[in-house]
Design a protein around this motif. Structure first.
Motif, PDB file in Angstrom:
ATOM      1  N   HIS A 276       8.344 -17.176  -7.852  1.00  0.00           N
ATOM      2  CA  HIS A 276       6.943 -17.568  -7.692  1.00  0.00           C
ATOM      3  C   HIS A 276       6.144 -16.585  -6.827  1.00  0.00           C
ATOM      4  O   HIS A 276       4.985 -16.851  -6.511  1.00  0.00           O
ATOM      5  CB  HIS A 276       6.852 -18.971  -7.095  1.00  0.00           C
ATOM      6  N   TYR A 277       6.755 -15.482  -6.460  1.00  0.00           N
ATOM      7  CA  TYR A 277       6.045 -14.500  -5.642  1.00  0.00           C
ATOM      8  C   TYR A 277       4.967 -13.779  -6.446  1.00  0.00           C
ATOM      9  O   TYR A 277       5.122 -13.516  -7.636  1.00  0.00           O
ATOM     10  CB  TYR A 277       7.015 -13.463  -5.079  1.00  0.00           C
ATOM     11  N   ILE A 278       3.861 -13.483  -5.765  1.00  0.00           N
ATOM     12  CA  ILE A 278       2.839 -12.591  -6.307  1.00  0.00           C
ATOM     13  C   ILE A 278       3.085 -11.218  -5.699  1.00  0.00           C
ATOM     14  O   ILE A 278       3.094 -11.077  -4.467  1.00  0.00           O
ATOM     15  CB  ILE A 278       1.422 -13.069  -5.950  1.00  0.00           C
ATOM     16  N   TYR A 279       3.292 -10.207  -6.527  1.00  0.00           N
ATOM     17  CA  TYR A 279       3.478  -8.835  -6.077  1.00  0.00           C
ATOM     18  C   TYR A 279       2.277  -7.996  -6.498  1.00  0.00           C
ATOM     19  O   TYR A 279       1.809  -8.093  -7.634  1.00  0.00           O
ATOM     20  CB  TYR A 279       4.737  -8.220  -6.697  1.00  0.00           C
ATOM     21  N   ARG A 280       1.804  -7.165  -5.593  1.00  0.00           N
ATOM     22  CA  ARG A 280       0.703  -6.264  -5.915  1.00  0.00           C
ATOM     23  C   ARG A 280       0.948  -4.892  -5.295  1.00  0.00           C
ATOM     24  O   ARG A 280       1.478  -4.770  -4.181  1.00  0.00           O
ATOM     25  CB  ARG A 280      -0.629  -6.815  -5.406  1.00  0.00           C
ATOM     26  N   ILE A 281       0.527  -3.857  -6.042  1.00  0.00           N
ATOM     27  CA  ILE A 281       0.627  -2.473  -5.571  1.00  0.00           C
ATOM     28  C   ILE A 281      -0.775  -1.883  -5.539  1.00  0.00           C
ATOM     29  O   ILE A 281      -1.515  -1.965  -6.520  1.00  0.00           O
ATOM     30  CB  ILE A 281       1.513  -1.622  -6.497  1.00  0.00           C
TER      31      ILE A 281
ATOM     32  N   ARG B 216       6.986  -0.135  -8.287  1.00  0.00           N
ATOM     33  CA  ARG B 216       6.993  -1.064  -9.415  1.00  0.00           C
ATOM     34  C   ARG B 216       8.434  -1.472  -9.758  1.00  0.00           C
ATOM     35  O   ARG B 216       8.715  -2.646 -10.024  1.00  0.00           O
ATOM     36  CB  ARG B 216       6.324  -0.418 -10.628  1.00  0.00           C
ATOM     37  N   GLU B 217       9.344  -0.505  -9.734  1.00  0.00           N
ATOM     38  CA  GLU B 217      10.747  -0.797 -10.022  1.00  0.00           C
ATOM     39  C   GLU B 217      11.341  -1.730  -8.969  1.00  0.00           C
ATOM     40  O   GLU B 217      12.097  -2.656  -9.292  1.00  0.00           O
ATOM     41  CB  GLU B 217      11.548   0.508 -10.067  1.00  0.00           C
ATOM     42  N   ILE B 218      10.981  -1.501  -7.711  1.00  0.00           N
ATOM     43  CA  ILE B 218      11.469  -2.359  -6.620  1.00  0.00           C
ATOM     44  C   ILE B 218      10.979  -3.788  -6.817  1.00  0.00           C
ATOM     45  O   ILE B 218      11.741  -4.758  -6.680  1.00  0.00           O
ATOM     46  CB  ILE B 218      10.999  -1.814  -5.256  1.00  0.00           C
ATOM     47  N   PHE B 219       9.699  -3.943  -7.143  1.00  0.00           N
ATOM     48  CA  PHE B 219       9.138  -5.277  -7.353  1.00  0.00           C
ATOM     49  C   PHE B 219       9.725  -5.943  -8.592  1.00  0.00           C
ATOM     50  O   PHE B 219       9.920  -7.158  -8.620  1.00  0.00           O
ATOM     51  CB  PHE B 219       7.616  -5.202  -7.454  1.00  0.00           C
TER      52      PHE B 219
ATOM     53  N   TRP C 135       1.933  -5.518 -11.697  1.00  0.00           N
ATOM     54  CA  TRP C 135       1.729  -5.465 -10.243  1.00  0.00           C
ATOM     55  C   TRP C 135       0.511  -4.639  -9.839  1.00  0.00           C
ATOM     56  O   TRP C 135       0.107  -4.693  -8.682  1.00  0.00           O
ATOM     57  CB  TRP C 135       2.978  -4.921  -9.553  1.00  0.00           C
ATOM     58  N   VAL C 136      -0.050  -3.865 -10.744  1.00  0.00           N
ATOM     59  CA  VAL C 136      -1.257  -3.084 -10.445  1.00  0.00           C
ATOM     60  C   VAL C 136      -2.431  -3.747 -11.149  1.00  0.00           C
ATOM     61  O   VAL C 136      -2.588  -3.641 -12.368  1.00  0.00           O
ATOM     62  CB  VAL C 136      -1.112  -1.617 -10.888  1.00  0.00           C
ATOM     63  N   ILE C 137      -3.244  -4.455 -10.385  1.00  0.00           N
ATOM     64  CA  ILE C 137      -4.405  -5.163 -10.928  1.00  0.00           C
ATOM     65  C   ILE C 137      -5.655  -4.522 -10.343  1.00  0.00           C
ATOM     66  O   ILE C 137      -5.974  -4.692  -9.170  1.00  0.00           O
ATOM     67  CB  ILE C 137      -4.368  -6.665 -10.579  1.00  0.00           C
TER      68      ILE C 137
ATOM     69  N   LEU D 186       0.867  -1.185   0.000  1.00  0.00           N
ATOM     70  CA  LEU D 186       0.000   0.000   0.000  1.00  0.00           C
ATOM     71  C   LEU D 186       0.897   1.226   0.000  1.00  0.00           C
ATOM     72  O   LEU D 186       1.678   1.429   0.937  1.00  0.00           O
ATOM     73  CB  LEU D 186      -0.905  -0.009   1.242  1.00  0.00           C
ATOM     74  N   VAL D 187       0.804   2.030  -1.054  1.00  0.00           N
ATOM     75  CA  VAL D 187       1.670   3.202  -1.184  1.00  0.00           C
ATOM     76  C   VAL D 187       0.853   4.403  -1.647  1.00  0.00           C
ATOM     77  O   VAL D 187      -0.281   4.268  -2.107  1.00  0.00           O
ATOM     78  CB  VAL D 187       2.817   2.955  -2.198  1.00  0.00           C
TER      79      VAL D 187
END
Length: 213
Positions: free
Chosen positions: A98-103, A84-87, A201-203, A74-75
């Protein structure tokens, strides 16, 4: 790693400033007792010890489920691209493949993601389902004034609900049709790949609208 700090929050009703715990990051393996507080959103609600008034509080927070290999950040809106760059760098590391990343940028979206993944659902499919449901709501209730459709999770009756909301108040709800969900899930997977292999990462509703075309 879980990181928490104390901050003062001023009650907008009585004006009293009181301590409030802010979680910069939460690792549910280290602090499993905090999982429900994130799932129900109570970590984003300040309750004044003097007058009892509740006030929403938003702050950046990284939610990490190590066992399920999920990170939800949460940002603020202006921090989305940096996050997004970090992820992107994190996903490039083989151990995070296999990680799921979300912003997300709003607490209610943060909470919704947690509930979706807890239910074993694909949030991409849920967003497409919500997008289609919006058309159904418009056809069924053409005069209904609402501002969001949100996944609520399993209720006591064992069914999954999507809530149609106005200012946080539930106006009406719809249960998830499993057959429809499975058809949409198959289509999403064919078009965008398995959820753990994705690189977006943004869904959200904008993503769903673009996915449907």
């Amino acid at each position: 790693m879980s990181i928490e700090q104390q901050a003062n929050v001023t009650c907008p009703v009585c004006g009293r400033a009181s301590a409030f715990t802010i979680w910069q990051s939460i690792n549910t393996t280290e602090n499993p007792e905090m999982k429900e507080a994130f799932r129900d959103g109570s970590v984003f609600r300040f309750r004044c010890p003097k007058c009892g008034a509740e006030t929403p509080v938003s702050y950046p927070c990284l939610y990490h489920e190590m066992e399920q290999q999920i990170m939800i950040y949460l940002v603020d809106e202006e921090a989305v691209e940096k996050t997004r760059e970090i992820f992107n760098k994190g996903k490039a590391d083989p151990k995070n493949h296999h990680y799921i990343y979300r912003i997300v940028t709003m607490p209610h979206d943060f909470i919704e993601k947690i509930r979706i993944f807890d239910a074993g659902r694909d949030d991409r499919t849920v967003e497409v389902y919500k997008h289609l449901l919006a058309h159904t709501v418009a056809d069924t209730y053409p005069d209904l004034d609402y501002d969001a459709i949100r996944y609520d999770g399993y209720s006591d009756d064992g069914k999954e609900y999507l809530d149609v909301l106005k200012g946080g108040e539930v106006l009406t709800s719809a249960t998830i049709d499993e057959a429809l969900y499975e058809r949409l899930d198959e289509a999403v997977t064919v078009q965008h790949g398995a959820i753990r292999h994705g690189k977006e990462w943004v869904i959200d509703d904008k993503w769903a609208a673009a996915a449907i075309g």
